[in-house]
Design a protein around this motif. Structure first.
Motif, mmCIF file in Angstrom:
data_model
loop_
_atom_site.group_PDB
_atom_site.id
_atom_site.type_symbol
_atom_site.label_atom_id
_atom_site.label_comp_id
_atom_site.label_asym_id
_atom_site.label_seq_id
_atom_site.Cartn_x
_atom_site.Cartn_y
_atom_site.Cartn_z
ATOM 1 N N SER A 11 0.842 -1.233 0.100
ATOM 2 C CA SER A 11 0.152 0.065 -0.019
ATOM 3 C C SER A 11 1.025 1.371 -0.072
ATOM 4 O O SER A 11 0.550 2.327 -0.543
ATOM 5 C CB SER A 11 -0.993 0.101 1.302
ATOM 6 N N GLU A 12 1.954 1.265 0.428
ATOM 7 C CA GLU A 12 3.009 2.288 0.399
ATOM 8 C C GLU A 12 3.775 2.179 -0.670
ATOM 9 O O GLU A 12 4.096 3.044 -1.444
ATOM 10 C CB GLU A 12 4.015 2.053 1.787
ATOM 11 N N PHE A 13 4.289 0.896 -1.210
ATOM 12 C CA PHE A 13 5.156 0.850 -2.297
ATOM 13 C C PHE A 13 4.607 1.650 -3.690
ATOM 14 O O PHE A 13 5.043 2.521 -4.284
ATOM 15 C CB PHE A 13 5.523 -0.512 -2.647
ATOM 16 N N ARG A 14 3.267 1.177 -3.820
ATOM 17 C CA ARG A 14 2.294 1.448 -5.081
ATOM 18 C C ARG A 14 2.335 2.925 -5.304
ATOM 19 O O ARG A 14 2.116 3.644 -6.334
ATOM 20 C CB ARG A 14 1.316 0.696 -5.274
ATOM 21 N N TYR A 15 2.259 4.019 -4.103
ATOM 22 C CA TYR A 15 1.974 5.327 -4.442
ATOM 23 C C TYR A 15 3.373 6.167 -3.892
ATOM 24 O O TYR A 15 3.176 7.331 -3.813
ATOM 25 C CB TYR A 15 1.010 5.640 -3.171
ATOM 26 N N ARG A 16 4.532 5.539 -3.807
ATOM 27 C CA ARG A 16 5.665 6.274 -3.311
ATOM 28 C C ARG A 16 6.568 6.496 -4.669
ATOM 29 O O ARG A 16 7.625 7.054 -4.357
ATOM 30 C CB ARG A 16 6.386 5.827 -2.104
ATOM 31 N N ASP A 17 6.206 6.148 -5.752
ATOM 32 C CA ASP A 17 7.350 6.536 -6.848
ATOM 33 C C ASP A 17 8.301 5.872 -6.665
ATOM 34 O O ASP A 17 9.657 6.730 -6.905
ATOM 35 C CB ASP A 17 7.296 8.127 -7.236
ATOM 36 N N PRO A 18 8.618 4.602 -6.200
ATOM 37 C CA PRO A 18 9.947 3.925 -6.083
ATOM 38 C C PRO A 18 10.848 4.032 -7.227
ATOM 39 O O PRO A 18 10.583 4.080 -8.386
ATOM 40 C CB PRO A 18 9.626 2.613 -5.757
ATOM 41 N N VAL A 19 12.208 4.018 -7.045
ATOM 42 C CA VAL A 19 13.176 4.042 -8.317
ATOM 43 C C VAL A 19 13.447 2.578 -8.529
ATOM 44 O O VAL A 19 13.818 1.710 -7.690
ATOM 45 C CB VAL A 19 14.474 4.675 -7.785
ATOM 46 N N LEU A 20 13.067 2.333 -9.890
ATOM 47 C CA LEU A 20 13.257 1.061 -10.151
ATOM 48 C C LEU A 20 14.232 0.914 -11.454
ATOM 49 O O LEU A 20 13.683 1.227 -12.442
ATOM 50 C CB LEU A 20 11.936 0.431 -10.636
ATOM 51 N N GLU A 21 15.236 0.481 -11.304
ATOM 52 C CA GLU A 21 16.239 0.502 -12.469
ATOM 53 C C GLU A 21 16.482 -1.057 -13.352
ATOM 54 O O GLU A 21 16.166 -1.953 -12.532
ATOM 55 C CB GLU A 21 17.776 0.951 -11.870
ATOM 56 N N PRO A 22 16.970 -0.837 -14.428
ATOM 57 C CA PRO A 22 17.175 -2.118 -15.112
ATOM 58 C C PRO A 22 17.715 -3.166 -14.305
ATOM 59 O O PRO A 22 18.951 -2.662 -13.661
ATOM 60 C CB PRO A 22 17.711 -1.616 -16.516
ATOM 61 N N GLY A 23 17.401 -4.497 -14.617
ATOM 62 C CA GLY A 23 18.283 -5.486 -13.783
ATOM 63 C C GLY A 23 17.625 -5.909 -12.689
ATOM 64 O O GLY A 23 18.211 -6.747 -11.714
ATOM 65 N N GLY A 24 16.469 -5.299 -12.256
ATOM 66 C CA GLY A 24 15.868 -5.359 -10.699
ATOM 67 C C GLY A 24 15.053 -6.626 -10.994
ATOM 68 O O GLY A 24 14.323 -6.882 -11.942
ATOM 69 N N LEU A 25 15.041 -7.214 -9.748
ATOM 70 C CA LEU A 25 14.164 -8.298 -9.453
ATOM 71 C C LEU A 25 13.012 -8.036 -8.690
ATOM 72 O O LEU A 25 13.315 -7.491 -7.589
ATOM 73 C CB LEU A 25 14.623 -9.806 -8.974
ATOM 74 N N ALA A 26 11.642 -7.965 -9.194
ATOM 75 C CA ALA A 26 10.599 -7.410 -8.299
ATOM 76 C C ALA A 26 10.162 -8.648 -7.586
ATOM 77 O O ALA A 26 9.452 -9.671 -8.376
ATOM 78 C CB ALA A 26 9.709 -6.666 -8.546
ATOM 79 N N LEU A 27 9.982 -8.951 -6.234
ATOM 80 C CA LEU A 27 9.497 -10.097 -5.826
ATOM 81 C C LEU A 27 8.376 -9.941 -4.834
ATOM 82 O O LEU A 27 8.131 -9.222 -4.018
ATOM 83 C CB LEU A 27 10.634 -10.570 -4.870
#
Ligand code: F6R
Length: 364
Positions: free
Chosen positions: A83-99
């Motif tokens: 609920s926090e993650f989806r609204y906080r504009d996280p920095v997601l760089e190439p090569g990342g694994l989202a689990l």
């Protein structure tokens, strides 16, 4: 159905040795003593960071995994509740694994976070208990738990199965990144293979824990303390207790006590300390002494060594088998589940259907 058990939650707590073994069977090659993910064609060697997102108990499984991914695979890990993650504009760089970790695979916030990460080009891995769920269908890498249907609203067996999968994933990532020798991998496999027996040893304390319920049931507030990978277990213990017994409970990192919560301590506030013996034990013992010096009543959950060293003067002790630090969070889950369960039974609440809670939270 419930068989000889009074509640589904109780049945599911007792199923853990079997379902954890069942789950591990598809992640471990026992003869070769290696860890193998179900989709072995997927190469995780290029992953450079991990973002873990989940809710509730599944989030606490993710918190444990953070310690493992960092320690074994030396991967940087970011973790947040969905609920926090989806609204906080996280920095997601190439090569990342989202689990994403979810029993149901349908939790609305977690699913929205998954879609956000997918759109941002992350590789999507999911640990889910329902293989036909939305999250399972949208994953690049599906890591199922084999806990079987979980009926009790408070999650128990799904949690320990999530931990089992996450431990295997941590070891797999470590191998892929050249961070584990063959011997170290074999050692991890051996420890994981031992887990069901250790869970059985923990379950053997059921009656003893039932006998302690009257010590906790009258409390208005309860604190849970833990360190390292057992800190999330303190959070999980507190969540379980408040969900089903309606007693206000908080989990804290042991070292945070003196930064605030110690102000709450008096004779009426039981403090449950989760502390396997090991390098961090001494530190936790001194936190315990701070509690005791203020009249606090401690229930110490530790192994024989820890109890011999620090058990004196405690309100009660619960002796866990001496286990490898890797599997301690799985084993220590059992006494916190049993304690919450028996306190709820003592308070005669609706254990399987706690008020205001739904099994699957499909709305935001
Ligand atoms: C606690 C509990 C909840 C769930 C949470 C996430 O006992 O069951 O905190 O863990 O609602 O649900 P899933 O794992 O289905 O995404």
């Amino acid at each position: 159905e419930k068989g000889n058990y009074r509640h589904f939650m109780q049945k599911e707590i007792f199923e853990q040795p079997v379902v954890v073994a069942q789950t591990l069977r598809s992640y471990l090659r026992r003869v070769e003593q290696t860890v193998a993910l179900p989709q072995i064609d997927f190469d995780l060697a290029s992953i450079n960071r991990v973002t873990i997102v989940a809710c509730g108990t599944s989030f606490y499984a993710g918190m444990v995994a953070k310690y493992w991914f960092e320690q074994f695979a030396r991967l940087p890990v970011d973790i947040d509740v969905a609920s926090e993650f989806r609204y906080r504009d996280p920095v997601l760089e190439p090569g990342g694994l989202a689990l994403f970790i979810s029993q149901s695979g349908e939790t609305a916030d977690t699913l929205a976070a998954l879609r956000h990460c997918k759109a941002a080009g992350q590789t999507i891995a999911v640990v889910v208990n329902v293989p036909t769920s939305s999250m399972a269908r949208e994953a690049d890498l599906l890591l199922p738990t084999h806990a079987g249907p979980e009926i009790g609203v408070a999650s128990t067996k799904a949690f320990t199965c999530q931990l089992a999968v996450l431990a295997a994933l941590a070891a797999h990532l470590a191998v892929k990144r050249g961070r584990l020798s063959r011997e170290e991998e074999a050692e991890i496999v051996e420890q994981l293979v031992e887990t069901p027996a250790c869970l059985n040893a923990a379950l053997a304390h059921d009656e003893e824990i039932a006998g302690m319920a009257h010590l906790i049931a009258p409390a208005r507030d309860v604190l849970y303390l833990g360190r390292g990978p057992d800190y999330p277990l303190a959070l999980e213990g507190a969540l379980k207790l408040k969900e089903i017994s309606y007693i206000h409970a908080e989990g804290y990192a042991s070292g945070e006590m003196k930064h605030g919560p110690i102000a709450l301590i008096d004779e009426a506030v039981p403090v449950i300390v989760l502390a396997p013996s090991g390098p961090l034990f001494e530190k936790t013992v001194s936190n315990m002494q701070e509690v005791r010096a203020r009249g606090g009543k401690v229930v110490l959950i530790s192994d024989a060594e820890g109890i011999a060293e620090a058990g004196e003067g405690c309100l009660a002790t619960i002796e866990m088998p001496k286990v490898h630090p890797l599997i301690a969070p799985l084993v220590y889950a059992v006494p916190v589940q049993l304690l919450a369960y028996h306190v709820a039974v003592a308070k005669d609440t609706d254990v399987d259907q706690p008020r205001n809670l739904a099994k699957s939270v499909t709305v935001e």
